[in-house]
Each structure stands twice: as C-alpha cells, then as structure tokens.
Motif scaffolding. Structure first.
Motif, short mmCIF file in Angstrom:
data_model
loop_
_atom_site.label_atom_id
_atom_site.label_comp_id
_atom_site.label_asym_id
_atom_site.label_seq_id
_atom_site.Cartn_x
_atom_site.Cartn_y
_atom_site.Cartn_z
N HIS A 470 0.72 -1.27 0.11
CA HIS A 470 0.14 -0.21 0.04
C HIS A 470 0.79 1.41 -0.09
CE1 HIS A 470 -3.60 -2.39 0.35
NE2 HIS A 470 -3.25 -2.80 1.65
N LEU A 471 2.12 1.20 0.28
CA LEU A 471 2.74 2.49 0.10
C LEU A 471 3.71 2.55 -0.72
CD1 LEU A 471 4.00 2.73 3.79
CD2 LEU A 471 1.97 3.69 3.12
N ARG A 472 3.81 3.77 -1.59
CA ARG A 472 4.92 3.82 -2.66
C ARG A 472 5.73 5.13 -2.49
NH1 ARG A 472 2.95 0.01 -3.34
NH2 ARG A 472 1.62 -0.86 -5.04
N PRO A 473 7.22 4.97 -2.29
CA PRO A 473 7.94 5.86 -2.26
C PRO A 473 7.78 7.18 -3.26
CG PRO A 473 9.16 4.10 -2.37
CD PRO A 473 7.71 3.82 -2.81
N PRO A 474 8.34 8.67 -3.04
CA PRO A 474 8.08 9.47 -4.28
C PRO A 474 8.42 9.14 -5.32
CG PRO A 474 8.83 10.51 -2.07
CD PRO A 474 9.06 8.76 -2.04
#
Length: 629
Positions: A470-474
C-alpha cells in the motif's frame, strides 16, 4: 409507538425545552472508556437504543405514509395498515413481547436497511421494495402470535419462505415465483400460513419444528446457572450483516456442535471474563452461524444497527469462540456508545479524501472511525487473552500467551498512532487515553520468551507486507534511485527516504499468513498447512526455520513476471541473522516498498530487474537506515 426521549449524549442540559436526552452515568462512561462495562452499563446503552429504534419506527411510518412502494395489486397498502394496527394492539396488551421483538438485532438491521431503501439508497438485497417494506407485516405477525392475539395479515413470501422474526420460518414447496404473498391467520395460539394452495400450521409450541415449519433455535448456555438463552438464528433474512440472506438450516450434528461450542465458550467467559459475561447476559441476543472457514481464520461480524447480534463462522475451538464473542461485543458496546456521542469529527473540509491508517488486524488501510472500532474490539481481545493464558491447560497455554503478546502490541502501537489526532472528540480522547494506560499495564506483563518473540515476528511481518502493498516512495526519488543504481553509485539517493505516499491496492488479501502459520505451529504442529490460501512454498520454509531454502524460494518468486509484494517482506525475514545480509534484511523488514518500487522501475526501464538481495543491500545503505533496529 413513541418515546419522548432523544438519543444523544448530554451533560444534563437540554437542547430543546421539555426534551430530555439520554445520559450515561459516570461509572458507565469510565468503564466503557476502559474497554469494559458490565450489565448496568449495557442496560443504559439499551435504554438509549430503544429510543433510537422507536424513532426509526416512526421514520418508517412516515416514509410509508408518503406513498406505498410498488407492490402486487391490492396487497401492500392493506398489509401496512393492518400491521401498524396489530403492532399497536400488542404494545398495549403485551408490552414485553413488543419490546423483545423491537429490540431484536434483526429488527434493528431491517429498520435501517428498509429506511435507506425507501430513501433511494443502494439496495443490499435483491428483494423488491414492496417485499422489504412488507417485512413490517411479518414482524407484526410474529409480535401478535407471541402475544396470543387473533388476527389475519398478509405477509411477503421470499423464495418460497415466510420468515416470522424470533419465531421461525414456514417453507412452501410449490412456490413458483421468487416473491409473493401469504396469508397468516392466528386463532387461539395457532398459526395457519397459506400461500397459494399450500398451508403450514405452527404453534402454540413455537419451539417445536413441524412439517413445513422450522422453529428458531434457542440455546440454554447455563443449564445450572442463572440462565442465559441465546438465539441461534439460521432463519431470519436480516440476521446477516450488512447483506440479508436466505435461511441456512443447520443439520442436527451442526446444531449440537454449536451448542457444545457456545456452552464451552460461555463457561470460559464466566470464569475469565465475569464482567463481560454480565454485559453479554444483558445485551448479547443472537448468533447467526456460518460455515467454518480456513483453520485459524474465523470470520465474525456485527453491525451498529443490530445491537446484540453476532454473525460468526464455526470456530476451531471454544477459546477462539470466547475471544470472538468478546471481540464482537466490544463492537456492540462501542456502537451503542457512538449512537450517544461520536468519538471523532467528520473529515474536513467536506468532500476531502478520507485519511487512512495502518490497522494491524486488517489487510486494507482504514479511516479513523474504522480504526477506532478495531482498537476497541482488539483491546477486548487482548484483555481476554491476558487472563485466559493463566487459566488455559498446559497444551493450550503457548497459544494463549502468543495471542496476548500479539494483540497487546498491535493495540498499543495503534493507540499511540492516533491518540492525539485532531479529529478526536472529547469522548474519543478520553477513550483512547484510558485504553493507552491499559496498554501500558499489559505491556509490562511478562510473556514466555518463545511466544513473545513469535508474536513480535508476526506483527513485524504483517506491517512489512502491508507497506509493500500500500505504500509508494516519491516517484521522482524512485527514478533517481534507478539512475543511481545504473551508474553504480555507492548509495541510493537520500530522497528515497522521504515519507512514502499511500496508494491502496484493492482486494489485498492474506497478509496474515505469518500469524496463521504461527498458530499452526502452536496449536496444530502435526497438521499440514500447505493448502492455506495465500501461503507460498517460501512461506512454509520460513515457518519451518529453513532460512536458506526460504531465501532461494523468495528470490525465485521475485524473479518472476508476476512479482508478489509479500515476497519482499518474506525475503527480509529469510535474510535475518546473516551478518553479510544485515543491511538488506533491515531494509526489507522496515521499508520493503522501496525495493518493490525501484525493482519495478528498473524492469520498466531496462526490461530486467536487479538481483533482489543485491538491490536490497544497496538500498539498505541509505541515510538513517542503520538506526532502524
């Protein structure tokens, strides 16, 4: 059918002159804020819930009065008028019967869904509107029959069945259409239910099934105690949440199994959770059984509109069922409390995206309101295991210690995350502040080292898998990292350590595989867990302690075209303990989303990815990563 009291929290003042508001006593507020509360607190919640139900009944009467919904010619208007008349007669002559059915969970669920449907909301069932509204007549027939009144009433037929709430269900074998009507005639305590050319007779012994008539099961949970009767409801369409469902009749063996499980769970609760047992004695009214699910993945549901009702799959053991009842009744109590006063304010400004959070008991990100529900429910679960682990037999104690260690940590970390959130109301802040103190007490309790370490590993695994999904780095930092990798830079760019963005992935499932495998290890070591949904061969090797084999298996997974997000987190665990892979393991256990994003971008840019271990090792050299452990 009216009540002069409103359903709102009050400090003793009235918003409108002459209008009294429900109030919780100070002891009840304190107990509920602590996640507890006995019979007296639940009685207060039920008193407020009664007023709410009557307001819903009045709203339904007003909605039906504005124009009857589409219906078979000549049936629905007469049925509605007759139903209201019969309900009013029963309220006058047999108020306890009326109150019993008014306060049943199924009535609350139906009232809520019917009002939403009448006001144009999305339907939760395929029944025509006239059938949904016509359930009022089935309710009135059940009330009148239990009160011993004589009457005639037209009621809906659903796929050849006529359910009468809290009584039973008539079944007609020759029904040709999915929706129709039947005539219910009550005379001297007996019912004749006629649909077409078929007639089913029931009563006056409602608890006895007969040809065409299935009686509601009432289970006595305390044969030698003060008495607790629970409806095991397999008949009422509104027993399941939020979607109504047709009856699912239990076999004789299934019914006996449920009786044994519920009786055993109740005995555990009487011993280990006496206050909760008193609360449930007052407020737990029915359980809708559903088939068993995968081992160590039970399913249970409650609804705020169905106070006192639980839907639950058949459990693996009585302790699991006891914990489930505590968990779901926590939701029931909190739902009643929220009807009196919200724990959080709506998100602002109106229409803005809802802030979402990590919930250790869910696979999907949760809004603040849902997170508070989970905190409260699992605080009850942690409390149950905190006591039961000392009372369980020697064989079951490791499982109980593990469950306590897991849930106290998960609740504690989540409370810490939001206890100062600016959308919390004064009641919400009080509740989380009190639960935070309780968590501090639990965290100070000793747990055997093996079970404590296993719980910590499981908790970390779930969080890592969730992050990978569910998380994505910039995006710009990911692109910079790809270029730095291709140039052969010694370290990844510092920008990759910036806070990631939440990008929820729909239909994410089975992030609990480490927990399920841990429970197999503790409770069923001889069983074969290879068929568990979501568990890979690499997961099984990891659970067996074969770190080398697991590493190879996870690397193979990550080399495939359909890369599983979970594999990055699993690889991080498989690399733990190997000094040469310390940086890679640390990065993957804390920030697997970085490896997943950079690898994906590499594959897109070059057509092939990097060696997963080498990439994770390089990413683990980023700024601040050495402080993660």
């Amino acid at each position: 059918m009216s009540d002069s009291r409103g359903a709102a929290m009050s400090d003793g003042r009235t918003a409108t002159k002459g209008l009294a508001f429900h109030r919780l006593s100070a002891p009840s507020v304190l107990a509920l804020a602590r996640g507890e509360g006995g019979g007296a607190a639940v009685e207060e919640l039920l008193t407020a819930e009664r007023s709410r139900r009557l307001l819903l009944v009045r709203a339904l009467a007003d909605s039906l009065g504005e124009g009857d919904p589409p219906h078979p010619a000549g049936t629905a208007p007469m049925a509605h008028r007759a139903a209201w008349t019969l309900l009013a007669r029963t309220q006058q002559r047999a108020p306890r019967v009326f109150e019993n059915i008014l306060m049943s969970p199924q009535t609350g669920m139906w009232l809520s869904l019917a009002l939403r449907r009448l006001r144009g909301a999305t339907a939760y069932e395929d029944a025509p509107l006239w059938v949904v509204a016509g359930h009022l007549s089935a309710l009135a027939a059940a009330v009148g029959a239990r009160a011993g009144l004589d009457f005639s009433l037209t009621v809906p037929v659903r796929h050849g069945r006529v359910p009468l709430p809290t009584l039973g269900c008539a079944v007609f074998a020759d029904a040709a259409e999915p929706w129709g009507t039947a005539q219910v005639d009550a005379r001297e305590g007996r019912l004749r239910i006629t649909a077409g050319r078929e007639t089913v007779t029931a009563g006056p012994e409602w608890s006895r099934s007969a040809p065409g008539w299935h009686a509601v099961r009432r289970l006595e949970l305390e044969p030698t105690g003060p008495g607790k009767v629970l409806l095991l409801d397999e008949l009422d369409p509104y027993r399941t949440f939020p979607h109504p469902s047709p009856p699912r009749l239990l076999s004789a063996d299934e019914a006996r199994t449920w009786q044994e499980l519920l009786t055993g769970a109740w005995e555990i609760l009487r011993r280990d959770e006496p206050q909760s047992t008193e609360a449930m004695r007052v407020g737990l009214m029915s359980l809708a059984p559903t088939p068993a699910r995968e081992r160590y993945r039970p399913h249970s549901v409650t609804a705020g509109d169905a106070f006192g009702g639980v839907m639950a799959s058949r459990p693996d053991d009585v302790a699991q069922l006891a914990a489930t009842l505590v968990h779901e009744f926590q939701h029931t109590k909190l739902g009643g409390l929220i009807h009196l006063g919200p724990l959080s304010e709506p998100s602002a400004p109106p229409g803005a995206p809802e802030q979402l959070f990590y919930a250790p008991w869910r696979d999907d990100p949760r809004p603040l309101g849902g997170l508070l529900q989970g905190i409260y429910a699992f605080a009850g679960v942690a409390r149950f295991w905190s006591v039961h682990r000392h009372a369980a037999d020697a064989a079951y104690a490791p499982m109980a210690h593990f469950e306590f260690a897991l849930w106290r940590a998960q609740v504690s970390s989540t409370v810490d995350l939001v206890h100062r959130h600016d959308r919390l109301t004064a009641l919400g802040r009080r509740l989380l502040g009190t639960l935070r103190e309780r968590c501090e007490e639990w965290m100070a309790e000793p747990v055997p080292p093996a079970e404590l370490a296993l719980a910590q590993e499981v908790a970390a695994d779930h969080r890592a898998r969730w992050r990978a999904h569910h998380l994505r780095p910039p995006a710009a930092a990911v692109q910079d990292a790809v270029e730095a990798w291709r140039r052969g830079d010694a370290r990844p760019p510092a920008a990759l350590a910036a806070p990631p963005e939440l990008a929820p992935v729909a239909d994410t499932r089975y992030l609990d595989t480490a927990a399920v495998l841990a429970r197999y290890r503790l409770g069923a070591p001889a069983a074969d867990p290879s068929d568990i949904e979501g568990v890979t061969a690499a997961d099984l090797l990891l659970a067996r302690g074969d770190l080398s084999g697991a590493r190879e298996a996870f690397v193979t997974q990550l080399a495939g075209k359909e890369t599983a997000s979970d594999a990055w987190a699993g690889l991080g665990r498989a690399l733990a303990g190997a000094t040469e892979h310390r940086d890679a393991s640390r990065l993957l256990r804390h920030h697997p989303e970085r490896a997943r994003a950079v690898q994906s971008a590499l594959e897109h840019a070059t057509g092939r990815g990097a060696d997963p271990v080498e990439l994770a090792t390089w990413l683990g050299l980023g700024p601040g990563e050495t402080d993660l452990d």
